[in-house]
Design an enzyme around this catalytic site. Structure first.
Site, PDB file in Angstrom:
ATOM      1  N   GLU A 274       7.996   6.952   4.182  1.00 61.28           N
ATOM      2  CA  GLU A 274       7.594   6.109   2.750  1.00 61.28           C
ATOM      3  C   GLU A 274       8.851   4.881   3.014  1.00 61.28           C
ATOM      4  O   GLU A 274       9.918   5.338   2.951  1.00 61.28           O
ATOM      5  CB  GLU A 274       7.680   7.135   1.408  1.00 61.28           C
ATOM      6  CG  GLU A 274       7.372   6.556   0.426  1.00 61.28           C
ATOM      7  CD  GLU A 274       8.192   6.209  -0.682  1.00 61.28           C
ATOM      8  OE1 GLU A 274       8.841   5.289  -0.947  1.00 61.28           O
ATOM      9  OE2 GLU A 274       8.611   7.436  -1.274  1.00 61.28           O
ATOM     10  N   CYS A 311      11.748   3.049  -5.494  1.00 57.14           N
ATOM     11  CA  CYS A 311      10.648   2.400  -4.362  1.00 57.14           C
ATOM     12  C   CYS A 311       9.627   1.990  -5.015  1.00 57.14           C
ATOM     13  O   CYS A 311       8.794   1.049  -4.619  1.00 57.14           O
ATOM     14  CB  CYS A 311      10.326   3.376  -3.388  1.00 57.14           C
ATOM     15  SG  CYS A 311       9.990   5.174  -4.249  1.00 57.14           S
TER      16      CYS A 311
END
Lengths: 537, 537
Positions: A274, A311
Site C-alpha cells: 500500500e 495515506c
C-alpha cells in the site's frame, strides 16, 4: 531444531528483537551480507516449522491468539504510547486511539474466521444437478446438463511465512502488530516483521507483547519474529525461497522495490504494497454554495492533522472557477495559514516533504494560497495550500503525485469539461471524494465512471481520512495506490491476501479438515451445491 | 469512434479476425513493430470504450450474453469440431465433449453472478454495533467497542480489458471462448484474445460465434476482439497501458515471459498463468494390494489419452519398493507398452516431447519400463513409462519437471521416509494424488501436509485428469503450476481474477448501483453488518 538454535544464538536468549541490525557491521569475523543471509535463512526455517504447528490449531485457537495479543497490548499500553510519542512525535491522544484501533483489528480479524466466510468454502457433491439457477426456471438446454461425478470440497489454507514491513506513520495500526500482521495471523500464517527503524523501540515493545501472547497460548516462539536491520535485511527476507508473501505500507519507491524483487524471484510471490495516493477531492459549485465554510473547516483538519501524514490525506482539491470556489478557497487558505508547523515523523520524511513542496511551488503557475510565514524547525512541516489552473495541472504530471505531509493543491478548472479531463488524467488512488449535490452528480455520470475506474473508495461529501476498520471498508486501489487492486489492507477481507484454495477430491470424512466435513461441526458458512448454508448436508 | 475505425481499417469490414498476423511482415510501408503497436493501441482503445458500455449493463444482461455465446457455439458445433480435429489431431468425440464443456462454462459462469456471490458485497452501517460475535457472548472489552460512523458499501467491479492467451491442448475449453474469456466476460470485462497459431481457424470460427452473440445482445463489437500474430503481438498487448489483466494457459516458459513483462510495466498488472505440473501420484502398498490392477488401468488412460496432453496428466508416480509396487509396475508397463503412438497437437509440442523424454531417459539410473518399440511418425509421441530409484530422483531436479505428453516416471523409494523426502522436494503442483488406504494416510500426516503445501487439488484413489467445472473445483496451485496460487482457472470463483472492490462511503441510494441499494432489489447475497443475507435492510 537446528533452525531455532541458530535464531537463539543470534538473538541471545530472552531478547525479542531477534536480530539486532547495527551489530552486523561491527562483526569482525563475517561479512554483513552473509551474516544477514544466514540470519534470514534461520528465521525462515524457524517460521516454516512454527507455521506447521500453527496450521494444526483450530479456528478458535487462532482467534484466541489474536485476542491474547490485543490483551497484552492493553497491559503495556501506557508504556508503548509514551515510547511511540517520543519516537514519532505524534501526540499521545492520537496514539492512544491508534493503539485501540490496533487492538480492534486484532479482535475483529480474529473473530472474522469463526463464521467461516474468509475460508471461502465450496462443496459440490455428485448427487447434485449441475448449475440449476433461477435464470432458467430449472430448464437447462442439453449442453447445460453437466453432472458432477466427483465429491469436491474446497477451502482457503494459509500461504506460509509472511514478511511484514510496517509504516512509519502508524507505529501501531500499520506496523508490528498492525493490520497486515493481524490479517496474516488470522489467515494462519507465521509472520516475520522487519521493524521500522524510525520507531524501533516501539516496535520492539509491541513484539514483546505478541511473543508473550504466543507463549500464553502455547504457540511456538518463531510464529512471530521481529528482525531489525536495513534495506539488505528487507531484500534478503523478500528473496528467501521460504518466504510466501510480503505486506508493505509506505512509499511508492519502497513498495515498488520490494515488488520488483519478489517478481524477479525464481518462484515469484505476491506482494501487497500500500503506497502513495493523492486522494483527489472534487468540489462542485452547488455543494460549495451549500456547505463551503463547513467543508473548508473539515478539509483543513483532514489535510493537516498528524502533520498530514496519512495515506488518505486529501492532496488534490479540484473545483470549477466561479464565486463559490473563490469563497471556499479563501476560507480554506485562511484556515490553513493559521495551523502551526508540526514536527514530522523523522528527518527523512521532513526532508522529502520540504523538497516535494518546493518542487511543486517551483512550477510556473503554481501559487501559494495559504501558509504560515514564520521560521520552522528542521524537522517541521509548514501546512500549505497552493493553487494551479487546470491546464497547467494537466500539462504537469509531476503535480499529480502525492506530497506526503500537510500540503494540498487546489486545481482551478475552467469548466466541468476540464474537471472531467483532470479526473481522466489521474493515476490510481486509494480514495476519491465528491463534494457535490445529488443533482450535480446526476448530470456528471462520466465523472463518477472516471473516478470509479481509478479509486478504491468513493466518498460523498466527507473527507477521505478516517479509515474505519469494518468488513465493508476497502483500503486499496489501482497502482500506484497499491501493487494489487484486488486486495484490501484494512478490514477482515484483507485476510484473503495470505490464503489460497485447496480442493479435496473424494476424501473420506475422517481425513478431511473439520471445516469440510459433511455434518459441518463448526457451523461455518459454506456453499454446498451452490447454496450458502451453515447447516450440514 | 476513431479507435474503432482504425480496427475496421486494419481488419477489413466483416472480418472477425481483426488483425491478420502474417500480413504485417508483408507490408511495404511500415515496420512490423510499429504496425503491431498501432493495431494494439487501436484494439485497447476500442476495448476500453466497449467496456464502458458493458459495465452499464445489468447482471442479467451479462448473463444473457454468456448464454448467447453458448447457443451460437451450438449452432456451429459440427463445423467447429471438424476444423479443430483437423488442426489439433484430437479426435472428434473428445472435441465434442470439450465443446460441451466450453458451453457449460459459459452457461454456469454466466449464472454465477446472479446470486451475487462473485460480487463479494459487504455493507456496514453506522447503526450497527461493531464486530459482535458468538465468540464473546456479546460482551466486548472496552477496546472492542468500535462503532462504525460511516455508511460503507463495497462490491466487486470489473478490472478492465483482459488479454487472453489460449492453450493449444484445449482449442475450445481453454482457448478463444474458453474458461478465461468466460470468467472475464462474467466479471464485466472486455476481452482481447490473442489467437493460438496452432488452431487459428478454429479460433477464428469461435470468435465469429462470440461476435454474433454480442451483436444479437446489442453489445459493442469491440467487447470481444480476436487478434492473430506472433510473440511481438502478445508482448505488445501485455505491455499496453490500457491492458488491465492477462490470462494465459500454456508452457512455463511462455507464462513466465508474460508475467515478467507485466511485472516490469510502469503500472504492473496481474497475470494469471496456468503453466506446468508434474501431478505426482503417491502409491502406497496397502492400496496397491487392494486395487493395483485397476489402478494400472486407470493410470494408463490418464497418462496416455489425448496423447497425454493434459495439464493434469500424472507425470510422476511415487511408490515404495516391495512386491505390491513390482506387481503394479509390471501391470502398468504392460498396458502402456501396447498404447499406440498418437499424433501430437503440433510439431513444436512433438519435438519438445521427444527431447524431454530423451533427456530424462539419458540420466543414469532412469530406465524404460514400458514403451512400444516401433517406428513413429515425425509428430507422434510414444507412450512411455520409465522408472528411477528414489535417491537418483532426489539428486536430479531435472526429473521433477513436467514432460508434456504421454510420459510418466515411476519413482521407486526405499521406504516411507524416502517417499516423504520426495514429496518435500517437489515444486508447486496443480494436483497431488494419494493412492492409499485410510489407515496408511492416518500414519503419514507429514505426507498430507507436504502435499497440501504444494498442491491445489488433492485427489484420493482416483486420477487427476478430468477437471470438473463446478464452484468447488480448484484448478491452480503454487508456482510453477500458476503465477498466483490464490486464484483458480476453472470454476466460477475464477471470475475473481478479473474484479476488484470499490467501496461507496455515505452515498445516496439513487446514485448507488442496484446491487448496493438498501432494499436489495436484485435479491443478491450480501454481508450486511456481518450477516449474510439476500434480504433488504
Amino acid at each position: 531444531m537446528r533452525a531455532k538454535e541458530r535464531v537463539d544464538a543470534i538473538s541471545g536468549t530472552g531478547e525479542v528483537c531477534a536480530v539486532p541490525g547495527p551489530n552486523f557491521a561491527q562483526s569482525p569475523r563475517m561479512e554483513p551480507q552473509s551474516q544477514t543471509l544466514s540470519a534470514v535463512a534461520a528465521a525462515l526455517e524457524a517460521s516454516v516449522a512454527a507455521g506447521a504447528v500453527y496450521r494444526r490449531k483450530t479456528l478458535r485457537e487462532r482467534t484466541a491468539f489474536l485476542h491474547a495479543i490485543a490483551r497484552e497490548l492493553e497491559a503495556d499500553a501506557d508504556k508503548l504510547i509514551a515510547t511511540a510519542a517520543r519516537e514519532t512525535h505524534l501526540d499521545e491522544a492520537r496514539l492512544r486511539l491508534e493503539l485501540r484501533r490496533t487492538q480492534w483489528q486484532l479482535f475483529s480479524y480474529g473473530n472474522a474466521s469463526l463464521d467461516g466466510i474468509p475460508l471461502g468454502i465450496s462443496i459440490d457433491t455428485p448427487s447434485a444437478a449441475g448449475g440449476r439457477s433461477e435464470a432458467d426456471g430449472g430448464k437447462l438446454p442439453d449442453w447445460g446438463k453437466v453432472q458432477p461425478k466427483q465429491d469436491l470440497r474446497k477451502m482457503q489454507v494459509p500461504l506460509g511465512p509472511v514478511v511484514v514491513f510496517g509504516a512509519s506513520n502508524f507505529p501501531f495500526a500499520y506496523s508490528t502488530a498492525g493490520g497486515d500482521t493481524a490479517a496474516a495471523l488470522a489467515a494462519g500464517c507465521p509472520v516475520i516483521v522487519k521493524a521500522h527503524p524510525a520507531h524501533a523501540e516501539t516496535s520492539c515493545g509491541v513484539a514483546t507483547a505478541v511473543q508473550r501472547a504466543a507463549a500464553a497460548c502455547g504457540l511456538p516462539e518463531a510464529l512471530f519474529q521481529h528482525l531489525e536491520g536495513g534495506f539488505d535485511l528487507g531484500g534478503a527476507l523478500v528473496q528467501h525461497p521460504l518466504t510466501a508473501a510480503v505486506a508493505f505500507t509506505g512509499s511508492l519507491e519502497g513498495g515498488r522495490a520490494l515488488f520488483d524483487l519478489a517478481a524477479a524471484r525464481p518462484r515469484p510471490i505476491p506482494v501487497f504494497a500500500e503506497m502513495g495516493s493523492a486522494n483527489p477531492v472534487f468540489l462542485l459549485p452547488g455543494q460549495l454554495a451549500e456547505q463551503g465554510a463547513e467543508l473548508a473547516k473539515l478539509l483543513t483538519a483532514s489535510i493537516t492533522s498528524s502533520a498530514g501524514q496519512f495515506c488518505t490525506k486529501p492532496g488534490l482539491l479540484i473545483g470549477i472557477e466561479g464565486p463559490e470556489l473563490d469563497a471556499f478557497a479563501d476560507a480554506l487558505a485562511k484556515r490553513i495559514s493559521i495551523v502551526p508547523p508540526a514536527e514530522m515523523l523523522h528527518s527523512g520524511i521532513a526532508k522529502a516533504f520540504q523538497h516535494k513542496r518546493a518542487d511543486a511551488l517551483d512550477i510556473a503557475g503554481v501559487e501559494v494560497a495559504g501558509t504560515l510565514s514564520c521560521p520552522v524547525g528542521r524537522n517541521e512541516s509548514i501546512p500549505t495550500l497552493a493553487t494551479v489552473p487546470g491546464e497547467i495541472f494537466l500539462a504537469q504530471p509531476a503535480l499529480h503525485h502525492e506530497v506526503f505531509g500537510p500540503f494540498a493543491l487546489l486545481v482551478r478548472c475552467r469548466d466541468a469539461a476540464q474537471l472531467l479531463d483532470v479526473a481522466l488524467a489521474l493515476e490510481g488512488q486509494l480514495t476519491g471524494t465528491l463534494m457535490a449535490t445529488t443533482e450535480e452528480l446526476r448530470e456528471l455520470p462520466e465523472l463518477l465512471e472516471a473516478l470509479q475506474a481509478r479509486c478504491g473508495r468513493m466518498v460523498r461529501n466527507g473527507v477521505p481520512t478516517g479509515v474505519e476498520v469494518v468488513t465493508a471498508m476497502h483500503h486499496g486501489g489501482p497502482y500506484p495506490a497499491t501493487t494489487d487492486a484486488r486486495f484490501t489492507a484494512v478490514g477482515a477481507d484483507g485476510i484473503g491476501r495470505f490464503t489460497r484454495p485447496v480442493c479435496f477430491q473424494n476424501w473420506e470424512e475422517e481425513l478431511l479438515p473439520e471445516e469440510l466435513q459433511r455434518h459441518n461441526p463448526l457451523g461455518v458458512w459454506r456453499r454446498v451445491n451452490g447454496v450458502l448454508s451453515r447447516e450440514g448436508f
